[in-house]
Design a protein around this motif. Structure first.
Motif, PDB file in Angstrom:
ATOM      1  N   SER A  79       0.846  -1.186   0.000  1.00 27.57           N
ATOM      2  CA  SER A  79       0.000   0.000   0.000  1.00 27.57           C
ATOM      3  C   SER A  79       0.884   1.239   0.000  1.00 27.57           C
ATOM      4  CB  SER A  79      -0.937   0.012   1.214  1.00 27.57           C
ATOM      5  OG  SER A  79      -0.178   0.127   2.405  1.00 27.57           O
TER       6      SER A  79
ATOM      7  N   TYR B 230      -3.109  10.993  -3.815  1.00 27.03           N
ATOM      8  CA  TYR B 230      -3.202   9.737  -3.079  1.00 27.03           C
ATOM      9  C   TYR B 230      -3.448   8.589  -4.047  1.00 27.03           C
ATOM     10  CZ  TYR B 230      -8.302   9.671  -3.665  1.00 27.03           C
ATOM     11  OH  TYR B 230      -9.564   9.635  -4.195  1.00 27.03           O
TER      12      TYR B 230
ATOM     13  N   ASP C  39      -5.577   4.849  -4.403  1.00 27.32           N
ATOM     14  CA  ASP C  39      -6.697   4.122  -3.821  1.00 27.32           C
ATOM     15  C   ASP C  39      -6.322   2.668  -3.538  1.00 27.32           C
ATOM     16  OD1 ASP C  39      -6.705   2.837  -6.248  1.00 27.32           O
ATOM     17  OD2 ASP C  39      -8.506   3.819  -6.996  1.00 27.32           O
ATOM     18  N   ARG C  40      -7.303   1.862  -3.143  1.00 28.71           N
ATOM     19  CA  ARG C  40      -7.029   0.474  -2.760  1.00 28.71           C
ATOM     20  C   ARG C  40      -6.622  -0.374  -3.944  1.00 28.71           C
ATOM     21  NH1 ARG C  40     -11.895  -0.803   1.612  1.00 28.71           N
ATOM     22  NH2 ARG C  40     -11.136   0.596   3.245  1.00 28.71           N
TER      23      ARG C  40
ATOM     24  N   GLN D 134      -5.318   8.867  -7.722  1.00 26.37           N
ATOM     25  CA  GLN D 134      -6.598   9.533  -7.876  1.00 26.37           C
ATOM     26  C   GLN D 134      -6.510  11.045  -7.727  1.00 26.37           C
ATOM     27  OE1 GLN D 134      -9.358   7.943  -8.841  1.00 26.37           O
ATOM     28  NE2 GLN D 134      -8.188   6.040  -8.895  1.00 26.37           N
TER      29      GLN D 134
ATOM     30  N   SER E 149      -1.727  10.733  -9.679  1.00 24.48           N
ATOM     31  CA  SER E 149      -2.618  10.508 -10.820  1.00 24.48           C
ATOM     32  C   SER E 149      -1.997  10.973 -12.126  1.00 24.48           C
ATOM     33  CB  SER E 149      -3.945  11.241 -10.596  1.00 24.48           C
ATOM     34  OG  SER E 149      -4.777  11.158 -11.737  1.00 24.48           O
TER      35      SER E 149
ATOM     36  N   TYR F  95      -7.705   8.972   3.154  1.00 17.78           N
ATOM     37  CA  TYR F  95      -8.496   9.723   2.172  1.00 17.78           C
ATOM     38  C   TYR F  95      -9.975   9.343   2.206  1.00 17.78           C
ATOM     39  CZ  TYR F  95      -8.391   5.464  -0.654  1.00 17.78           C
ATOM     40  OH  TYR F  95      -8.545   4.187  -1.104  1.00 17.78           O
ATOM     41  N   HIS F  96     -10.284   8.097   2.573  1.00 20.81           N
ATOM     42  CA  HIS F  96     -11.670   7.645   2.582  1.00 20.81           C
ATOM     43  C   HIS F  96     -12.501   8.338   3.654  1.00 20.81           C
ATOM     44  CE1 HIS F  96      -9.193   5.092   5.196  1.00 20.81           C
ATOM     45  NE2 HIS F  96     -10.249   4.987   5.969  1.00 20.81           N
TER      46      HIS F  96
END
Length: 614
Positions: A191, A206, A208-209, A214, A219, A313-314
Motif C-alpha cells: 500500500s 493519493y 486508492d485500494r 486519484q 494521478s 483519504y476515505h
C-alpha cells in the motif's frame, strides 16, 4: 422245420423292415467336399445389389472425404494462427513480478510518498470452528479499534468475505495469526504510505485500494511512478503442472529512481501554518498559498486549506481532493491591475510618467463605478494608481486602447488556455467573445480592474511570473524529474516559454509595484532590508448563476521579490473572509510576509543593496 416254414419267416422279416423308417446313407467324403465348395461359392458371390444403391454409397464416401479435407484446410491453413494462439493461452502462464511504485520526494529529498507492506484482515464466519463470541472477543482485543458486539453484528449479517481491516500493521497481523482460528485470513499486500500526511497532499495526491492514483502527481504522473517491469512466461503441462521455462536476463533488476518534486517541505509547513491561522481568525471558507520560481516555473510551495490526509483519504470529503488553485476560476480583481498596466505600456498607450485624474466615480454605459473605498484620489501617477488601487484611473488608462486592441492583448496572455501544469483537473480561464467584449464599453471598464473575466490562481501566478522574469510565460510545474539515491538527475521535463512583454515593460511595472509595498496598500508585507513588489486585491465573488454574491469577497496579495533581481512570485488567496476589516492588505498580505521571511531564511538571501523604507 420245413422249407415252407423258413420262407414264411423270411417274408415276415422283410415286411417288418419295410414298415420301419429307413436310415439315410452317409455321404461319402467326396460328396461332402463337393457340398462345402458349393456353399463357399454361394457365400462369396452374394446377390447382386442395384446400381443406384452403389452410387449412393459411393457418393456418401466421396462427400465425407471432401468434407474432411475442407475441414482440415480450415484448421491447418485458415484458422492456424487463431488456434495456435488459443493453445498458447491454455499452455502458457504470463507472470509479471510485483514492483513497487517509485518513491516521491521533495526538493530536499524528504520522502513524501512510498510503498510499504501492509496486511488485510478477512473473516469467514461459516468456517469458524470456535464459538463466534470467542472469535469476536479475541479479534476485538487484537484490533483495538472495534468492539466485540460490533464484530458479532458483522458475523451475523454476512457469512463470508468480511473485510475487517485493509491496513493492519505487521505486529497486529502477527498477533492475529497466532490466534490460530479457522475462518480468519490475513493477506499481505503493498500500500502507499505518506509519512508527511497532509503536508504536501495538494501536490502528491493519493493512491486508492486498487493502487491507482486519484489526485496530484500520483494521478497525473502515473507512467513515471510505475517502474517498467518485464513479464515472462511459464509453460504448463496437460495436467496443469508448471514446467520451468527460460527467464529473461536481469528479470528482477529494476531502477531505484525516485520522482522528485520542486516543492520545499520546509516552506510548505510555514505557509500552511500561517494560512490556517488566518483562516481561523477571519472564519474564511478556504485559502491558498503559491510560491513560484519565475525563472523556470517550478513551484516551491503549493498549499490549499482545508486539505485531506492521503493516508485516510476515505474519511475526507470528496471536494477536498480537488486542487482548487488549478481547478477553480475566480475574478482576480486588483491583483490583475499590474498586468493591465503592462499591456498599456507595451501598446504605447501610456508612459511611466503619465498622470490621470481620479474624481471618485465614473459612469460607463449607464453604470456608476466607484473605487473600492469610495475615495477620491485626484491626480495620480501610474505608480500611484497601483498604490491606491484606483478603479477610476484604471478605466481611463485602458480607454486609451481601442476595445479591439485591448481584447487582442488579453488573448495574447492566453487567458482562455490552460497553463499546462503537471497536476490533474486544470481548467482554462474564461474570457468573453470579442464581439461581446467590443460591443459595450462596460466590458473593457470592468476588465481594467480585474472583473468580468475569470482565471485560476495558478494562471495569475504565471502572469506575474512574466513580470518577474522579463516578460516570458513559463509553465508552472511541481515535477523536477527522476533522481537516484544520491540526488543525481536522470530525467527532467521540458517546457516551452512564450514572450508576452518586453524586458523594459516588465521592469518598469515591477518597480511601480514596489511602491505599493513601500507607500500603498501593500505595507503589511514589508520586510526591513528587502525590496518587495506587490499588489493587494479585494474582489467581489461571482455567483454560480451570474451576478455577485452579496457580502462575499475574495482577498488576495501577489508579491515579487527581490526587486533588484526578481525571482520569486508569491500569491495568497483567502476566499470569503468574515468581518469588517477584510481586505487584501489585512487578510492576505500578512501571510505573504511570513512566507517571504521563511523563504529568505531557507534560501539564505542577503538584504537588498538598495532599500526604500519609510
Amino acid at each position: 422245420m420245413t422249407d415252407s416254414t423258413s420262407k414264411v419267416t423270411f417274408s415276415r422279416a422283410r415286411d417288418r423292415a419295410k414298415k420301419q423308417p429307413s436310415h439315410k446313407k452317409r455321404p461319402s467324403p467326396r460328396q461332402n467336399s463337393r457340398r462345402s465348395l458349393s456353399k463357399a461359392k454361394t457365400e462369396l458371390n452374394p446377390t447382386k445389389l442395384p446400381k443406384f444403391r452403389l452410387l449412393l454409397v459411393w457418393g456418401v464416401m466421396v462427400a465425407g472425404c471432401v468434407g474432411l479435407g475442407w475441414r482440415l484446410y480450415q484448421l491447418q491453413i485458415v484458422q492456424a494462427d487463431e488456434l495456435r494462439q488459443k493453445a498458447r493461452q491454455q499452455q502458457v502462464i504470463n507472470v509479471r513480478p510485483y514492483i513497487p511504485r517509485r518513491t516521491i520526494v521533495d526538493s530536499q529529498g524528504n520522502v513524501l510518498a512510498t510503498s510499504r507492506l501492509t496486511y488485510s484482515l478477512f473473516v469467514h464466519p461459516q468456517l469458524f470452528e470456535s464459538p463466534k463470541e470467542k472469535v469476536a472477543t479475541k479479534l476485538a482485543q487484537s484490533l483495538g479499534d472495534t468492539t466485540e458486539q460490533n464484530l458479532l453484528e458483522q458475523f451475523r449479517r454476512q457469512k463470508t468475505g468480511i473485510l475487517l481491516s485493509a491496513s493492519l500493521t505487521e505486529d497486529i497481523a502477527e498477533k492475529i495469526k497466532k490466534l490460530n482460528f479457522n475462518g480468519i485470513d490475513v493477506q499481505e499486500r503493498y500500500s502507499r504510505f505518506y509519512p508527511q500526511q497532509e503536508m504536501a497532499a495538494e501536490a502528491v495526491g493519493y493512491v486508492d485500494r486498487e493502487y491507482k492514483g486519484q489526485a496530484g502527481v500520483e494521478s497525473s504522473q502515473q507512467p513515471l511512478l510505475e517502474r517498467n517491469s518485464t513479464s515472462f512466461s511459464l509453460r504448463s503441462s496437460r495436467d496443469g503442472t508448471i514446467v520451468p521455462a527460460y527467464l529473461p536476463k536481469n528479470l528482477l533488476n529494476f531502477d531505484h529512481l525516485q520522482l522528485q518534486l520542486t516543492i520545499d517541505l520546509r516552506l510548505q509547513r510555514v505557509a500552511r501554518s500561517a494560512l490556517k491561522q488566518q483562516l481561523r481568525k477571519y472564519h474564511a471558507k478556504r485559502g491558498a498559498v503559491i510560491v513560484m520560481d519565475a525563472t523556470d516555473g517550478s513551484l516551491v510551495t503549493l498549499v490549499c486549506e482545508p486539505i485531506f490526509n492521503p493516508n485516510q483519504y476515505h474519511r475526507s470529503q470528496v471536494e477536498l481532493f480537488k486542487n482548487w488553485t488549478v481547478a477553480d476560476r475566480y475574478e482576480p480583481g486588483s491583483t490583475f491591475k499590474p498586468i493591465n498596466i503592462a499591456i498599456a505600456l507595451e501598446r504605447g498607450a501610456i508612459e511611466p510618467n503619465s498622470r490621470f485624474y481620479d474624481s471618485g466615480s465614473i459612469t460607463v454605459d449607464g453604470w456608476e463605478i466607484y473605487n473600492a473605498t469610495r475615495e477620491k484620489f485626484g491626480s495620480l501617477s501610474i505608480a500611484e494608481v497601483l498604490q491606491t488601487s484606483s478603479n477610476i484611473a484604471m478605466i481611463q488608462i485602458m480607454n486609451r486602447l481601442s476595445r479591439k486592441d485591448y481584447y487582442k492583448s488579453l488573448q495574447k496572455l492566453e487567458l482562455g488556455k490552460r497553463v499546462g501544469i503537471d497536476l490533474p483537473g486544470e481548467v482554462a480561464g474564461s474570457l468573453k467573445s470579442e464581439s461581446e467584449f467590443s460591443a459595450k464599453a462596460i466590458e473593457a471598464a470592468t476588465a481594467s480592474f480585474g472583473q468580468g473575466f475569470s482565471l485560476t490562481p495558478i494562471k495569475l501566478v504565471q502572469l506575474h511570473g512574466a513580470l518577474a522574469n522579463g516578460g516570458k510565460l513559463v509553465t508552472p510545474h511541481v515535477v523536477r524529474g527522476l533522481v537516484d539515491a544520491k540526488g543525481y538527475l536522470h530525467w527532467q521535463p521540458s517546457f516551452k516559454t512564450h514572450r508576452i512583454f518586453s524586458p523594459k515593460t516588465s521592469r518598469e511595472v515591477v518597480e511601480m509595484m514596489e511602491t505599493v509595498v513601500t507607500d500603498g496598500t501593500g505595507k503589511p508585507a514589508r520586510i526591513p532590508g528587502y525590496r518587495i513588489a506587490g499588489k493587494t486585491g479585494t474582489a467581489q465573488k461571482a455567483g454560480a448563476s451570474g451576478g455577485y454574491i452579496p457580502g462575499a469577497k475574495i482577498t488576495s496579495f501577489v508579491g515579487i521579490f527581490p526587486v533588484e533581481s526578481p525571482r520569486y512570485v508569491i500569491l495568497v488567496v483567502v476566499d470569503e473572509p468574515k468581518g469588517e476589516n477584510t481586505f487584501g492588505s489585512t487578510v492576505a498580505a500578512p501571510v505573504a510576509k511570513l512566507v517571504m521571511e521563511a523563504l529568505i531564511s531557507l534560501k539564505g538571501m542577503p538584504p537588498s543593496q538598495k532599500v526604500t523604507d519609510e
